[in-house]
Scaffold this motif. Structure first.
Motif, mmCIF file in Angstrom:
data_model
loop_
_atom_site.group_PDB
_atom_site.id
_atom_site.type_symbol
_atom_site.label_atom_id
_atom_site.label_comp_id
_atom_site.label_asym_id
_atom_site.label_seq_id
_atom_site.Cartn_x
_atom_site.Cartn_y
_atom_site.Cartn_z
ATOM 1 N N GLY A 297 0.822 -1.209 0.000
ATOM 2 C CA GLY A 297 0.000 0.000 0.000
ATOM 3 C C GLY A 297 0.854 1.257 0.000
ATOM 4 O O GLY A 297 0.633 2.172 -0.799
ATOM 5 N N ALA A 298 1.865 1.252 0.890
ATOM 6 C CA ALA A 298 2.748 2.423 0.968
ATOM 7 C C ALA A 298 3.411 2.661 -0.375
ATOM 8 O O ALA A 298 3.521 3.798 -0.843
ATOM 9 N N LEU A 299 3.835 1.551 -0.997
ATOM 10 C CA LEU A 299 4.500 1.650 -2.285
ATOM 11 C C LEU A 299 3.578 2.268 -3.348
ATOM 12 O O LEU A 299 4.002 3.117 -4.134
ATOM 13 N N LEU A 300 2.314 1.823 -3.341
ATOM 14 C CA LEU A 300 1.374 2.366 -4.332
ATOM 15 C C LEU A 300 1.194 3.871 -4.141
ATOM 16 O O LEU A 300 1.245 4.648 -5.101
ATOM 17 N N TYR A 301 0.996 4.295 -2.875
ATOM 18 C CA TYR A 301 0.881 5.734 -2.611
ATOM 19 C C TYR A 301 2.145 6.461 -3.058
ATOM 20 O O TYR A 301 2.102 7.510 -3.695
ATOM 21 N N TYR A 302 3.290 5.857 -2.697
ATOM 22 C CA TYR A 302 4.567 6.514 -2.984
ATOM 23 C C TYR A 302 4.774 6.705 -4.490
ATOM 24 O O TYR A 302 5.161 7.774 -4.939
ATOM 25 N N VAL A 303 4.481 5.633 -5.236
ATOM 26 C CA VAL A 303 4.715 5.712 -6.683
ATOM 27 C C VAL A 303 3.849 6.806 -7.312
ATOM 28 O O VAL A 303 4.339 7.655 -8.064
ATOM 29 N N VAL A 304 2.564 6.800 -6.960
ATOM 30 C CA VAL A 304 1.676 7.819 -7.559
ATOM 31 C C VAL A 304 2.142 9.234 -7.182
ATOM 32 O O VAL A 304 2.244 10.129 -8.023
ATOM 33 N N SER A 305 2.468 9.442 -5.895
ATOM 34 C CA SER A 305 2.902 10.772 -5.447
ATOM 35 C C SER A 305 4.172 11.219 -6.159
ATOM 36 O O SER A 305 4.280 12.362 -6.602
ATOM 37 N N SER A 306 5.157 10.306 -6.271
ATOM 38 C CA SER A 306 6.412 10.732 -6.900
ATOM 39 C C SER A 306 6.216 11.008 -8.370
ATOM 40 O O SER A 306 6.822 11.936 -8.902
ATOM 41 N N VAL A 307 5.388 10.186 -9.034
ATOM 42 C CA VAL A 307 5.134 10.464 -10.446
ATOM 43 C C VAL A 307 4.521 11.859 -10.595
ATOM 44 O O VAL A 307 4.914 12.631 -11.468
ATOM 45 N N LEU A 308 3.596 12.191 -9.699
ATOM 46 C CA LEU A 308 2.979 13.519 -9.739
ATOM 47 C C LEU A 308 4.020 14.616 -9.516
ATOM 48 O O LEU A 308 4.039 15.626 -10.211
ATOM 49 N N ALA A 309 4.886 14.394 -8.532
ATOM 50 C CA ALA A 309 5.884 15.421 -8.215
ATOM 51 C C ALA A 309 6.838 15.625 -9.378
ATOM 52 O O ALA A 309 7.159 16.762 -9.750
ATOM 53 N N ILE A 310 7.280 14.509 -9.980
ATOM 54 C CA ILE A 310 8.204 14.631 -11.117
ATOM 55 C C ILE A 310 7.491 15.290 -12.292
ATOM 56 O O ILE A 310 8.019 16.198 -12.938
ATOM 57 N N GLY A 311 6.264 14.839 -12.541
ATOM 58 C CA GLY A 311 5.479 15.419 -13.632
ATOM 59 C C GLY A 311 5.299 16.912 -13.442
ATOM 60 O O GLY A 311 5.382 17.692 -14.391
ATOM 61 N N SER A 312 5.082 17.313 -12.199
ATOM 62 C CA SER A 312 4.893 18.733 -11.917
ATOM 63 C C SER A 312 6.145 19.534 -12.248
ATOM 64 O O SER A 312 6.085 20.605 -12.841
ATOM 65 N N ARG A 313 7.307 18.976 -11.857
ATOM 66 C CA ARG A 313 8.551 19.702 -12.131
ATOM 67 C C ARG A 313 8.812 19.816 -13.633
ATOM 68 O O ARG A 313 9.233 20.857 -14.131
#
Lengths: 217, 240
Positions: A192-208
């Motif tokens: 579960g943590a991994l799923l949250y982490y992956v989505v959040s990081s993809v969003l953060a990278i996409g944002s940058r």
């Protein structure tokens, strides 16, 4: 007991479904909350004291009350007055209210940081207020709020896990269910943590990346 | 061209301008000098209504700034302004910065405006920079773009609010050069500046302000070489 992921495999579709609901409620309440936040910001920046007061009170309350308590108030508390909202609507409302207050503050900070010289330059060229906002303030303002807004979306996505307590079948709720069925607690919540982490990081990278592409100046 | 009579400006109880009167003729270049806090920038900003006028009359090119039915935008289109901090729109390329007001405010056709903008850029020596963002330019270059942007509206008067104060010393010359050429072409100019060399060489007239009033008003030779007032003498001895 040792580390074993095999028991989880049959539940993966269920977890992904939960993840989808988490993303879905986050996107919806981010959109609704941003509209609410825009109005709250405009009210707070307005000339009328009553509007400023209402908006200020709203922002203050939201920032000083836990989201979970707001959710309980909406889902359980309102039934006392005959208002029975389902978990999905309760969550959307709670997250929208929460997000709106933070968005209002982000907009305020971002647009106040636009140099006042730009407004003066636009006025000096003969632009009226609407033209000044449209051509001189809007784009620099959006640039100022962009990183904070994407960050706020990520926070909202993580906060959406509170909906698990009112049995909305989003990711955390599904994790609890899979946990009780498999008793592979560590594995379940790691996944579960991994799923949250992956989505959040993809969003953060996409944002940058998006920021670099959008604002080349 | 510009008539100012007994202009007062207060912020609450603080009176910044205490009765300014002067006449500025067409094609005159007037430099306003004075210590900081003397009200010279406020005076300039009253001329295009960036500051409201507390009392007194200001008439610019036929626009009475005290008129209730005044079209503020029309006055500002007639009066170009250049700021200390340039204030270029950071998200627009140089050419867009120059074209935005003529196209959106004066509603001029794009093609004509574009040609004129390129001419103005050439005039300020930046023809090659049409397609870059302001952040890629030096301060002096940005200020020259800002001058071109103001000129694109075909103003009859140009106001300069300490145009070289924020610049690196080596870029000041290019900006002053552009301003000098503009003066030679007959533009009416009011320049708040600390550039005494420019005032002496280019100005037709120098106004010395202190404490919210005009202390001395005359041609540059008189003011710089033979100031009558003690305050002018004291100021000039400090800055030169």
């Amino acid at each position: 007991m040792t580390w074993y992921l095999g028991d989880l495999i049959p539940y993966m579709p269920l977890l992904l479904q939960g993840l989808w609901i988490s993303i879905y409620i986050s996107v919806l309440s981010f959109v609704f909350g941003s509209v609410l936040g825009l109005f709250a910001y405009l009210a707070k920046a307005s000339r009328w004291r009553v509007l400023r007061g209402i908006s200020g009170a709203y922002i203050e309350v939201v920032r000083n009350v836990p989201l979970l308590v707001v959710l309980y108030l909406i889902y359980f508390g309102l039934t006392q007055f005959g208002v029975n909202l389902d978990p999905l609507w309760s969550t959307l409302i709670a997250l929208t209210i929460n997000n709106g207050a933070y968005v209002a503050e982000i907009l305020r900070a971002g647009f106040e940081a636009v140099p006042k010289g730009l407004r003066e330059a636009a006025h000096a060229l003969g632009m009226n207020s609407a033209q000044t906002f449209r051509y001189a303030i809007l784009v620099p303002g959006i640039r100022n709020v962009f990183p904070a807004m994407t960050n706020q979306f990520i926070l909202l996505f993580l906060f959406s896990s509170v909906a698990s307590v009112i049995a909305l079948p989003e990711l955390t709720n599904q994790l609890l269910r899979v946990n009780s069925e498999t008793l592979r607690t560590f594995e379940v919540f790691t996944v579960g943590a991994l799923l949250y982490y992956v989505v959040s990081s993809v969003l953060a990278i996409g944002s940058r990346l998006g920021e670099k592409r959008l604002f080349r100046w | 061209m510009i008539t100012v009579k007994d202009l007062h400006k207060s912020y609450g109880k603080l009176e910044v301008l205490k009765g300014i009167s002067c006449e500025i003729d067409a094609s005159q270049v007037v430099c306003v000098i004075g210590p900081s806090g003397s009200g010279k920038s406020t005076f300039l900003r009253c001329l295009n209504l960036l500051e409201s006028i507390t009392s007194g009359t200001v008439v610019i090119n036929g626009h009475d700034l005290g008129d209730r039915k005044l079209n503020t935008s029309a006055v500002r289109q007639d009066v170009g302004m250049v700021f200390q901090q340039f204030n270029l729109f950071p998200h627009m390329k140089v050419l867009e910065n120059i074209m935005i007001a003529p196209v959106k405010v004066a509603k001029k056709p794009k093609a004509v405006t574009r040609e004129k903008a390129l001419e103005l850029l050439d005039k300020v020596g930046l023809a090659s920079k049409a397609d870059v963002y302001p952040s890629a330019l030096s301060g002096g270059q940005q200020q020259r773009v800002a001058i071109a942007r103001a000129l694109a509206m075909d103003p009859t008067v140009m106001l300069f609010d300490e145009p070289t104060s924020a610049l690196d010393p080596e870029t000041v010359g290019d900006v002053l050069q552009v301003m000098k050429r503009l003066a030679e072409e007959g533009m009416t100019m009011v320049v708040v500046s600390h550039e005494m060399g420019f005032a002496r060489e280019v100005a037709d007239r120098v106004i010395f302000m202190d404490g919210g009033v005009i202390v001395e008003d005359g041609n540059p030779a008189e003011i710089f070489d033979n100031p009558k007032e003690a305050r002018t003498q004291a100021f000039l001895s400090r800055v030169s």
